[in-house]
Enzyme design. Structure first.
Site, PDB file in Angstrom:
ATOM      1  N   ASN A 209      15.555  16.515  63.933  1.00 47.40           N
ATOM      2  CA  ASN A 209      15.386  15.160  62.945  1.00 47.40           C
ATOM      3  C   ASN A 209      13.881  15.771  62.353  1.00 47.40           C
ATOM      4  O   ASN A 209      12.798  16.713  62.260  1.00 47.40           O
ATOM      5  CB  ASN A 209      14.742  14.111  64.096  1.00 47.40           C
ATOM      6  CG  ASN A 209      13.863  14.680  65.058  1.00 47.40           C
ATOM      7  OD1 ASN A 209      12.819  14.753  65.235  1.00 47.40           O
ATOM      8  ND2 ASN A 209      15.067  14.452  66.857  1.00 47.40           N
ATOM      9  N   ASP A 278      18.970  12.328  71.330  1.00 56.53           N
ATOM     10  CA  ASP A 278      20.018  11.985  71.741  1.00 56.53           C
ATOM     11  C   ASP A 278      21.099  12.701  72.838  1.00 56.53           C
ATOM     12  O   ASP A 278      21.580  12.816  73.526  1.00 56.53           O
ATOM     13  CB  ASP A 278      20.412  10.750  71.938  1.00 56.53           C
ATOM     14  CG  ASP A 278      19.148   9.123  71.592  1.00 56.53           C
ATOM     15  OD1 ASP A 278      18.140   9.516  72.570  1.00 56.53           O
ATOM     16  OD2 ASP A 278      19.144   8.765  70.560  1.00 56.53           O
ATOM     17  N   LYS A 288      28.131  33.587  64.375  1.00 56.49           N
ATOM     18  CA  LYS A 288      27.946  32.126  63.608  1.00 56.49           C
ATOM     19  C   LYS A 288      29.052  31.756  62.525  1.00 56.49           C
ATOM     20  O   LYS A 288      30.129  32.557  62.718  1.00 56.49           O
ATOM     21  CB  LYS A 288      27.157  33.655  62.212  1.00 56.49           C
ATOM     22  CG  LYS A 288      26.519  32.411  61.401  1.00 56.49           C
ATOM     23  CD  LYS A 288      25.954  33.336  59.845  1.00 56.49           C
ATOM     24  CE  LYS A 288      26.461  32.294  58.531  1.00 56.49           C
ATOM     25  NZ  LYS A 288      26.396  32.714  57.468  1.00 56.49           N
ATOM     26  N   PHE A 324       8.316   6.091  73.514  1.00 56.98           N
ATOM     27  CA  PHE A 324       7.904   4.970  72.265  1.00 56.98           C
ATOM     28  C   PHE A 324       9.277   4.476  72.104  1.00 56.98           C
ATOM     29  O   PHE A 324      10.826   5.034  72.163  1.00 56.98           O
ATOM     30  CB  PHE A 324       7.882   6.420  71.100  1.00 56.98           C
ATOM     31  CG  PHE A 324       5.726   7.112  71.574  1.00 56.98           C
ATOM     32  CD1 PHE A 324       4.956   7.585  72.178  1.00 56.98           C
ATOM     33  CD2 PHE A 324       5.694   6.761  69.599  1.00 56.98           C
ATOM     34  CE1 PHE A 324       4.276   7.696  72.619  1.00 56.98           C
ATOM     35  CE2 PHE A 324       4.184   7.032  70.212  1.00 56.98           C
ATOM     36  CZ  PHE A 324       3.264   7.659  71.139  1.00 56.98           C
ATOM     37  N   LYS A 338      14.539  -1.627  75.400  1.00 54.62           N
ATOM     38  CA  LYS A 338      14.088  -0.345  76.438  1.00 54.62           C
ATOM     39  C   LYS A 338      12.568   0.301  76.877  1.00 54.62           C
ATOM     40  O   LYS A 338      13.235   1.154  78.249  1.00 54.62           O
ATOM     41  CB  LYS A 338      13.597   0.881  75.198  1.00 54.62           C
ATOM     42  CG  LYS A 338      13.636   1.881  75.750  1.00 54.62           C
ATOM     43  CD  LYS A 338      13.028   3.347  74.236  1.00 54.62           C
ATOM     44  CE  LYS A 338      13.272   4.590  73.879  1.00 54.62           C
ATOM     45  NZ  LYS A 338      12.839   5.382  73.610  1.00 54.62           N
ATOM     46  N   LYS A 342      14.447   1.091  80.872  1.00 51.80           N
ATOM     47  CA  LYS A 342      13.884   2.162  81.293  1.00 51.80           C
ATOM     48  C   LYS A 342      12.374   2.499  82.821  1.00 51.80           C
ATOM     49  O   LYS A 342      11.808   3.024  83.070  1.00 51.80           O
ATOM     50  CB  LYS A 342      13.280   3.547  80.567  1.00 51.80           C
ATOM     51  CG  LYS A 342      15.194   3.367  79.444  1.00 51.80           C
ATOM     52  CD  LYS A 342      14.606   4.521  78.247  1.00 51.80           C
ATOM     53  CE  LYS A 342      15.190   4.745  77.912  1.00 51.80           C
ATOM     54  NZ  LYS A 342      16.116   5.853  76.444  1.00 51.80           N
TER      55      LYS A 342
END
Ligand SMILES: Cc1cc2nc3c(=O)[nH]c(=O)nc-3n(C[C@H](O)[C@H](O)[C@H](O)COP(=O)(O)O)c2cc1C
Length: 398
Positions: A209, A278, A288, A324, A338, A342
């Site tokens: 990301n 995730d 490869k 976060f 969240k 959590k």
């Protein structure tokens, strides 16, 4: 990352000059750059080479140095200083500074500097109690110089009384206060995760990301400055890691999860600033993967471990968890969900657009539902606000 502050440390001809060596090491450990100025008499008591080795910078001694004709030494040193600290300060230096005398490099820098000045005197008890010295000290204090008063005890000359250099803990703390740094995390062990994870699907490709790692690195840097024993667990990042107590580097979410759960029992808080994938490719090809004639290619993903949820389930009572939430929609509602799901103590919600930016526009929500919305600000500043709240949560059973 924020720029390391510059401490200009003046060392004068007091028997306590050798103690300033230790101070150089302490300040560097806190992330400061240290430039030492020694008076001629200080050089008779301690060798400048020791200060050069510990500070990593040449010691400045001469008002008229032979080299460096391109800059004026005392002006550039005065401009360099974020804090000028005179440790130890001799009676002679104090007298000259109080009278505005500028007849060597250190006294001239002290007159030219605009940054805060700290003075830690050290001398024989009779000198310290001499009325002339008291008047000079008062004059400097009245002019805004921060005084770290000497302590009572056995002095180098064998006498008992006031005049011994204040403890380095106290002096270091005062310098950090002048820099606007706090010491509220002293010796508190905490884990900070930073950076992104990379999930491979063959030996040369991975899914990742856009996280830069700036937020986590700023948290690690600032909590370390505030005295924390930081275990930084970081994936790849675009910014360098600060110097911390322990640094573990990982690539994948699985590796990060393993490292976090292993370190968790030894720590008082976990701040999960890393952007953990995730999902990861279900299978990793050993060679490869070659391009073929098909237009489509299917990659099957599997769910990665939810690190903070696992940590919430395994934490010892009193371990603080800060998460976060990066959202593109319904920022606050999703962050609240969240936080509850959590079992976090605090959540920092931010929109996806701040992902790789230097700035962040965040909302901090706690378990009681208190919501603090902040305007866009540098990540280094938000790091301070997160740490201010986290220490209060740790503080309950510190
Ligand atoms: C061995 C020795 C130890 C000294 N210790 C001190 C001291 O602790 N504090 C002090 O004010 N002067 C002390 N002095 C006296 C100073 O070195 C002297 O006043 C000198 O002029 C200070 O110069 P400076 O302020 O330019 O460094 C000491 C002198 C000697 C020889």
């Amino acid at each position: 990352m924020t720029k390391a502050p510059n401490i200009v440390l003046g060392v004068t001809g007091s028997i306590a000059a050798y103690k300033a060596l230790d101070l150089v090491g302490r300040l560097r450990k806190k992330g400061c750059r240290v430039t030492v100025i020694m008076t001629g008499n200080a050089c008779k008591l301690v060798g400048p080479a020791s200060f050069e080795a510990l500070s990593g910078n040449p010691v400045a001694r001469e008002l008229f140095p032979d080299s460096k004709p391109q800059n004026i030494e005392h002006i550039s040193l005065a401009q360099l200083a974020d804090v000028l600290a005179i440790v130890p300060a001799s009676a002679n230096f104090i007298a000259k500074a109080a009278a505005g005398i500028a007849d060597d490099l250190l006294t001239t820098v002290a007159l030219a500097v605009r940054a805060p000045v700290l003075l830690a005197p050290a001398m024989n008890v009779n000198m310290w109690e001499n009325r002339i010295v008291r008047q000079n000290v008062k004059r400097l204090a009245d002019n805004g110089w921060r005084m770290v008063e000497p302590e009572s005890g056995r002095l180098a000359c064998g006498a008992e009384g006031n005049g011994r250099l204040a403890s380095l803990d106290k002096i270091e703390n005062e310098i950090l206060c002048l820099l606007g740094w706090k010491d509220d995390y002293r010796d508190i062990p905490l884990i900070i995760t930073a950076g992104r994870t990379e999930e491979p699907w063959d030996p040369v490709r991975f899914i990742s990301n856009r996280s830069s790692g700036r937020m986590g690195m700023a948290l690690a840097e600032q909590s370390a400055r505030r005295g924390a024993k930081v275990t930084l667990i970081s994936g790849p990042a675009d910014v360098p890691a600060p110097e911390v107590f322990k640094h573990i580097t990982v690539n994948t979410a699985a590796q990060m999860s393993q490292a976090v759960l292993k370190e968790l029992p030894h720590n008082r808080a976990l701040i999960m600033a890393a952007a953990v994938a995730d999902y990861a490719p279900k299978n990793i090809a050993s060679g490869k993967i070659k391009k073929n004639n098909d237009d489509d290619m299917t990659l099957t993903l599997k769910k990665n471990p939810d690190i903070i949820q696992l940590a919430a389930g395994r934490r010892k009572a009193g371990t603080v968890l800060v998460g976060f939430a990066l959202e593109t929609d319904n920022l606050i509602a999703n962050a609240r969900k969240k936080l509850a799901a959590k079992k976090l103590d605090l959540i920092v919600a931010n929109p996806a657009k701040t992902l790789s930016s230097e700035n962040i526009q965040a909302v901090i929500i706690d378990q009681k539902g208190n919501t603090a919305k902040f305007p866009p600000m540098p990540k280094s500043r938000l790091a301070g606000l997160i740490l201010d709240r986290t220490i209060k949560l740790i503080g309950a059973d510190k």
